[in-house]
Design an enzyme around this catalytic site. Structure first.
Site, mmCIF file in Angstrom:
data_model
loop_
_atom_site.group_PDB
_atom_site.id
_atom_site.type_symbol
_atom_site.label_atom_id
_atom_site.label_comp_id
_atom_site.label_asym_id
_atom_site.label_seq_id
_atom_site.Cartn_x
_atom_site.Cartn_y
_atom_site.Cartn_z
ATOM 1 N N ASP A 109 6.619 6.051 -0.938
ATOM 2 C CA ASP A 109 7.910 5.455 -1.284
ATOM 3 C C ASP A 109 8.668 4.939 -0.062
ATOM 4 O OD1 ASP A 109 7.462 6.021 -4.000
ATOM 5 O OD2 ASP A 109 8.330 8.037 -3.775
ATOM 6 N N ARG A 110 7.939 4.660 0.988
ATOM 7 C CA ARG A 110 8.509 4.116 2.227
ATOM 8 C C ARG A 110 9.470 5.073 2.928
ATOM 9 N NH1 ARG A 110 4.565 1.529 1.301
ATOM 10 N NH2 ARG A 110 4.412 -0.756 1.305
ATOM 11 N N LEU A 111 9.401 6.351 2.583
ATOM 12 C CA LEU A 111 10.198 7.355 3.292
ATOM 13 C C LEU A 111 9.344 7.950 4.407
ATOM 14 C CD1 LEU A 111 12.087 9.074 0.333
ATOM 15 C CD2 LEU A 111 13.004 7.506 2.058
ATOM 16 N N VAL A 155 0.864 -1.182 0.000
ATOM 17 C CA VAL A 155 0.000 0.000 0.000
ATOM 18 C C VAL A 155 0.897 1.228 0.000
ATOM 19 C CG1 VAL A 155 -1.727 1.320 1.279
ATOM 20 C CG2 VAL A 155 -1.865 -1.172 1.230
#
Length: 223
Positions: free
Chosen positions: A201-203, A19
């Site tokens: 973006d998983r940041l 997600v």
């Protein structure tokens, strides 16, 4: 190796499940002055959003040999002193806490793309605080606390039900059931409280309150 099938028979592709977290951001200027005020703020949002069991948290402990365990418990107290939950003092979790004196709890608010993790030392709450909370528990929950030999092996569900029946008979004519001597609260006294907000973006945003000798400081942590 064959993959597990879901109920419908289609293959579950775990590597493909993801997600994109884009609901909110978290920056230093938006934080409350203290960790417990910030946690209360996010807890209120979770309640207003209608999340099921918004005060549920995953409690992680370890035994004297370092073997970890985790389970979900309910937060029943929150203030500047720490986070409180209640349990059987003879349970596995209580044995762990007595042995190591440390714990971690995580509030997993998945629909909000948020979580909070609090780590710290533990202490038993006072008998007075336990009694105050106990008085507000439903009678059935009070009876269950007396009936359950928590974390110990039982022969069957029937034997557990028989324990409850015996306790119901014992307190049938008792209006106010007393607190079991083996039951009470634990408080996690934070050394750190991390607020995690999912980002694209998983940041992710990770802001952590860290206790110093006489104050708290806030650190941003890389995702």
């Amino acid at each position: 190796m064959a993959e597990l099938d879901d109920i419908g028979g289609a293959a579950v592709r775990l590597p493909d499940m993801r997600v994109s977290y884009e609901a909110e951001t978290l920056d230093e200027d938006s934080l409350a002055p203290t960790w417990h005020e910030q946690l209360q703020r996010w807890l209120d949002v979770a309640v207003d959003a209608g999340l099921p069991e918004p005060n549920a948290m995953v409690l992680a402990t370890a035994d004297a040999d370092g073997m970890p365990s985790s389970r979900t418990v309910l937060c029943k107290g929150l203030d500047e002193r720490g986070i409180v939950f209640y349990t059987n003092y003879t349970s596995a979790k209580s044995h762990d806490l007595t042995s190591t004196r440390f714990a971690s709890v995580t509030f997993p608010w998945y629909p909000l793309q948020r979580q909070v993790t609090v780590r710290g030392e533990v202490e038993k709450v006072s008998a007075e605080e336990t009694a105050e909370y106990w008085r507000g528990r439903p009678r059935g929950s009070q009876l269950g606390a007396w009936a359950s030999p928590q974390s110990t092996r039982v022969e069957s569900r029937e034997s557990l039900d028989n324990h409850l029946t015996a306790v119901e008979r014992r307190f049938a004519d008792v209006e106010e059931i007393p607190v079991p001597p083996h039951w009470g609260g634990w408080r996690v006294r934070p050394v750190s409280a991390e607020f995690w907000q999912g980002r694209k973006d998983r940041l992710h945003d990770r802001l952590r309150f860290v206790r110093t000798d006489d104050d708290w400081r806030v650190q941003r942590v890389a995702p």
